[in-house]
Scaffold this active site. Structure first.
Site, PDB file in Angstrom:
ATOM      1  N   GLY A 374       0.770  -1.259  -0.143  1.00  0.00           N
ATOM      2  CA  GLY A 374       0.040   0.177  -0.084  1.00  0.00           C
ATOM      3  C   GLY A 374       0.807   1.326   0.148  1.00  0.00           C
ATOM      4  O   GLY A 374       2.125   1.120  -0.091  1.00  0.00           O
ATOM      5  N   HIS A 399       0.643  -5.177  -8.711  1.00  0.00           N
ATOM      6  CA  HIS A 399       1.777  -4.721  -7.753  1.00  0.00           C
ATOM      7  C   HIS A 399       1.386  -3.711  -6.509  1.00  0.00           C
ATOM      8  O   HIS A 399       2.130  -3.305  -5.783  1.00  0.00           O
ATOM      9  CB  HIS A 399       2.768  -4.070  -8.538  1.00  0.00           C
ATOM     10  CG  HIS A 399       2.940  -2.737  -8.757  1.00  0.00           C
ATOM     11  ND1 HIS A 399       1.841  -2.087  -9.571  1.00  0.00           N
ATOM     12  CD2 HIS A 399       3.636  -1.691  -8.797  1.00  0.00           C
ATOM     13  CE1 HIS A 399       1.760  -1.070 -10.171  1.00  0.00           C
ATOM     14  NE2 HIS A 399       2.846  -0.608  -9.390  1.00  0.00           N
TER      15      HIS A 399
END
Lengths: 476, 354
Positions: A374, A399
């Protein structure tokens, strides 16, 4: 993007059938909402990639796709060298082998939280981050070449890392076929004092709490439990990788006509795999991969030292290290036969499923960990590759979430100090030398990674194993 | 509003520029009070796409008490007298001599600051007068009165910090007053800024020179990365401005001192391709900044048949004070364009991967 431009072929599967110059279809994995939200350039770029010589099966697009250089970020494309297949510097990107590694701390999140200020300070002191920061390791020319050949194994041999780390890194920590001679002096000069640095922008070092478990059996096999604290490191090949990208992008643009390539877009600069330039780029890119793997290994070593200062006796053991900007040579089954393909993953992660011969130990049963970072202050995810992923995307997954707004827009909207303060009030410590950098990376500037990860699971690309929430974050 | 501190003048300037954003599009004349407010005025002028100049006003001192102001004079020689001038019963000859004295000093300062061009004329324009901190406001109020006499279309006073009484005084002289912080107790301007360095005359000269050139730079939107764009009267100026836009990705170019200069030579691709040359030029700048660990605030470019000869002025990165935001990785071929626009201005742009 308008949904009517696509054929809806599966729950999270959308096709652009081959037409015009396309040699294969484009296949996009996303929910309706994510697809609608994607910028129009993704369509154009997915189609342009599908028109490249030697492309096999499809031009794939991941749920977090957005506008990139020639290739969409979140793009996967495999090429057959014997059909005139190409390798593209734009298809790998400027941060070769940027990636994430996640390590167990052996502590609970509560234990870390109790000392989070000290841990944050120790990590901030130990790992140079940001523009103008200097690494403490200085390599001479010979050592740079050894690093480019030896990758993470070189780092371990020099005392920066542990041998057991290498089994949990893609390629065993060393990419074969690196050619230090194909890496320019400029690139080496940019790197010789940068080993063991984090970089800036969306790169970070985070200590996180395992807050939720998805696939319980896989989580257990990986060794993840709710309430554990883990460390994640997100960075790439630093100045060396950027310079390789710069050098070869230009050479490929200039030489395209001589290879008989008409590029619909200069950014799609590429060269035939069976060409001198193609071979040189592959050699340089592999050296770049080794540089990134070595760098993450060194940063791990520095993090281990920092933890030992604050919580003596801590061992950080590696779950896995993934890369998301690479071109690798892999065996894949296409139309019943086994083919050796050059697979570009640009802003996409390799996600091998259970049974894959190159996975060993417990990972061969579970599938490869896929680490989805994140951004600063938001949740990250650990996924596992699936068997179906092989047929769906050459074993690739997303990703991370892309940006929801540009850096300039983020800077107008937030002040770095306010962002840091509001995260601190939420229990997250941030350490960064640049408030402006923090504003540009504000959590609100990014899309929701949960939606991306959910789409990847529904599309059969990966299974959600765990959700991580940040406790502290060091960024450049 | 109660007292707050600013990180530095640039921080205050950006915030003032946001509060004044409605003036973008009316090409305002931004006048800074030298020397302290000049870096702020330069940033505001750039953000509002206006012109930059200094406001030169000297107070007229009482006889044997130079610090006691009885009035003020501007560059045209025009005078405004304070209430006390009449009370003190000053002879006209004294006032005339003092006016001549101060006016001459003003002209000397003007010659030093902008030797190559005349002072900007406020007539008919939106004028924004910028100061960093205003104590009593006596001199600033006099300056506003003198500018008002030259008939601007609109007169705005802007400052980072001023006490409430001063705010009221300024409101009597200007159409609009924008102040970020109004503390009850005002001891010294510097107290309200964490980083507050002395601004030199050389710095003022440099800021005015940079602003006066035809060139401008800007960023344009691009997803994850940044678009850099330079404009200028020549292609070379556009290239120099594009490099300035590149610097601005890390930090405000105005905050970079001219400590050293570096020459950057880029062989021209053959056949001539200005767009490839732009990418090469920006990549050369990125390389020099990365390997020298410097930041550059100012560039000059000359393009010959075989090579681009560039020069960059700057200083070593001081992480603590510069706080650079993000490192450029490389210039790309995305949105790459070098062209002459219909109005004759050159534009040079591309997206930079950060």
């Amino acid at each position: 993007m308008e949904l009517t431009r696509f054929e809806h072929r599966g729950e999270c599967e959308w096709w652009i059938p081959a037409h015009g110059a396309m040699r294969v279809p484009a296949i996009l994995y996303a929910t309706e909402a994510l697809l609608r939200d994607m910028d129009d350039k993704v369509y154009e770029q997915a189609v342009n990639v599908a028109a490249l010589p030697g492309i096999v099966r499809a031009s794939y697009v991941m749920p977090d796709a957005h506008w990139g250089y020639g290739f969409p970020i979140g793009g996967v494309a495999a090429f057959d060298p014997d059909q005139g297949g190409v390798v593209s510097a734009g298809g790998v990107g400027f941060d070769i082998s940027c990636g994430v590694r996640t390590l167990f701390t052996g502590h609970t999140a509560a234990e870390i939280r109790a000392r989070r200020g000290d841990v944050a300070d120790a990590l901030y002191r130990a790992v140079p981050a940001g523009v103008g920061s200097t690494g403490r390791i200085h390599l001479d020319a010979k050592e740079v070449d050894r690093m480019l050949l030896g990758g993470a194994r070189w780092a371990v041999e020099r005392g920066w890392g542990r041998p057991e780390d290498l089994e949990r890194v893609e390629e065993g920590g060393v990419m074969d076929g690196a050619l230090p001679g194909a890496v320019s002096d400029h690139a080496k000069k940019r790197q010789k004092d940068e080993m063991g640095t984090l970089g800036s922008g969306n790169h970070y070092l985070e200590v996180q709490e395992v807050s939720e478990i998805g696939a319980a059996d896989i989580a257990t096999a990986f060794g993840l439990r709710v309430g554990d604290a883990v460390v994640s490191i997100h960075c790439g090949s630093r100045g060396l990788g950027h310079q390789i990208g710069t050098d070869y992008l230009k050479r490929m643009v200039v030489s395209a006509p001589s290879h008989g390539l008409t590029l619909p877009d200069r950014e799609l600069a590429c060269a035939p795999i069976h060409s001198d330039l193609g071979a040189e780029y592959l050699g340089a890119m592999r050296a770049g991969i080794n540089c990134a793997l070595a760098n993450r290994e060194i940063v791990t070593h520095l993090a281990r030292q920092a933890f030992d200062e604050v919580l003596p006796g801590t061992t950080l053991s590696l779950l896995y290290d993934v890369s998301h900007n690479t071109c690798k040579v892999e065996e894949h089954r296409v139309g019943g036969e086994s083919m050796r393909l050059y697979v570009h993953r640009k802003g996409a992660t390799r996600a091998w499923g259970p049974g894959h011969p190159e996975l060993s130990g417990v990972l061969r049963e579970t599938g490869q960990p896929v680490l989805i970072g994140g951004t600063m202050g938001t949740a990250s995810y650990i996924l596992a590759g699936t068997r179906e992923g092989e047929a769906r995307s050459f074993g690739s997954a997303c990703h991370g979430a892309g940006r929801a707004m540009s850096r300039t827009a983020a800077l107008k909207r937030w002040r770095g100090r306010d962002v840091m303060e509001s995260l601190r009030l939420g229990g997250i410590e941030i350490r960064s030398p640049s408030p402006r950098g923090v504003a540009e990376e504000a959590p609100g500037a990014y899309k929701d990674v949960a939606a991306v990860v959910d789409a990847a699971e529904r599309a059969g690309l990966a299974r959600v194993v765990a959700r991580l929430t940040p406790i502290l974050c060091v960024k450049g | 509003m109660n007292a707050e501190t600013f990180r530095d003048r640039e921080d205050a300037a950006r915030r003032l520029a946001r509060r004044l954003s409605r003036y973008r599009g009316s090409r305002p004349l931004v006048l800074g009070v030298p020397r302290g407010a000049m870096p702020m005025a330069a940033i505001i002028a750039r953000e509002l796409e206006g012109d930059l100049d200094v406001v030169l006003v000297h107070k007229l001192g009482a006889p044997r008490q130079a610090e006691l102001a009885v009035g003020a004079v501007d560059e045209t020689g025009a005078v405004t007298l304070h209430g006390n001038a009449g009370e003190l019963g000053l002879p006209e000859r004294y006032l005339e001599e003092e006016r001549q004295r101060q006016w001459r000093l003003l002209l000397e300062r003007r010659a030093r600051y902008t030797p190559a061009r005349a002072p900007a004329d406020p007539a008919g324009r939106t004028v924004i007068v910028v100061d960093d901190g205003v104590a009593t406001g006596a001199t600033l109020a006099a300056a506003l009165r003198l500018i008002r006499a030259r008939k601007p279309a609109r007169l705005v006073a802007a400052a980072a910090v001023a006490p409430p009484e001063t705010l009221r005084r300024l409101r009597r002289e200007a159409d609009e007053v924008v102040v970020l912080s109004t503390p009850e107790r005002f001891l010294a301007v510097g107290a309200f800024f964490e980083d507050f360095h002395q601004v030199t005359d050389d710095e003022v000269v440099r800021l005015l020179e940079t602003a006066a050139r035809a060139g401008r730079w800007e960023h344009f939107e691009h997803g994850a990365d940044v678009g850099v764009r330079g404009r200028g009267a020549t292609m070379e100026e556009a290239f120099a401005q594009a490099a300035t836009a590149l610097t601005a990705v890390l930090l405000e170019p105005e905050t970079v001192q001219d400590a050293e200069s570096v020459s950057i030579r880029v062989p021209a691709p053959a056949p001539q391709d200005p767009e490839l040359l732009l990418v090469d030029w920006l990549n050369a700048v990125i390389y020099e900044m990365a390997t020298r660990r410097m930041v550059f605030g100012r560039y000059a470019v000359s393009i010959g048949e075989h090579a681009l000869e560039g020069r960059a002025w700057g200083e070593p990165v001081r992480v603590g004070s510069h706080q650079p935001a993000v490192e450029p990785k490389g210039a790309t071929f995305t949105s790459l364009r070098v062209a002459r626009e219909p109005n004759g201005t050159w534009v040079a742009q591309c997206v930079v991967d950060v």
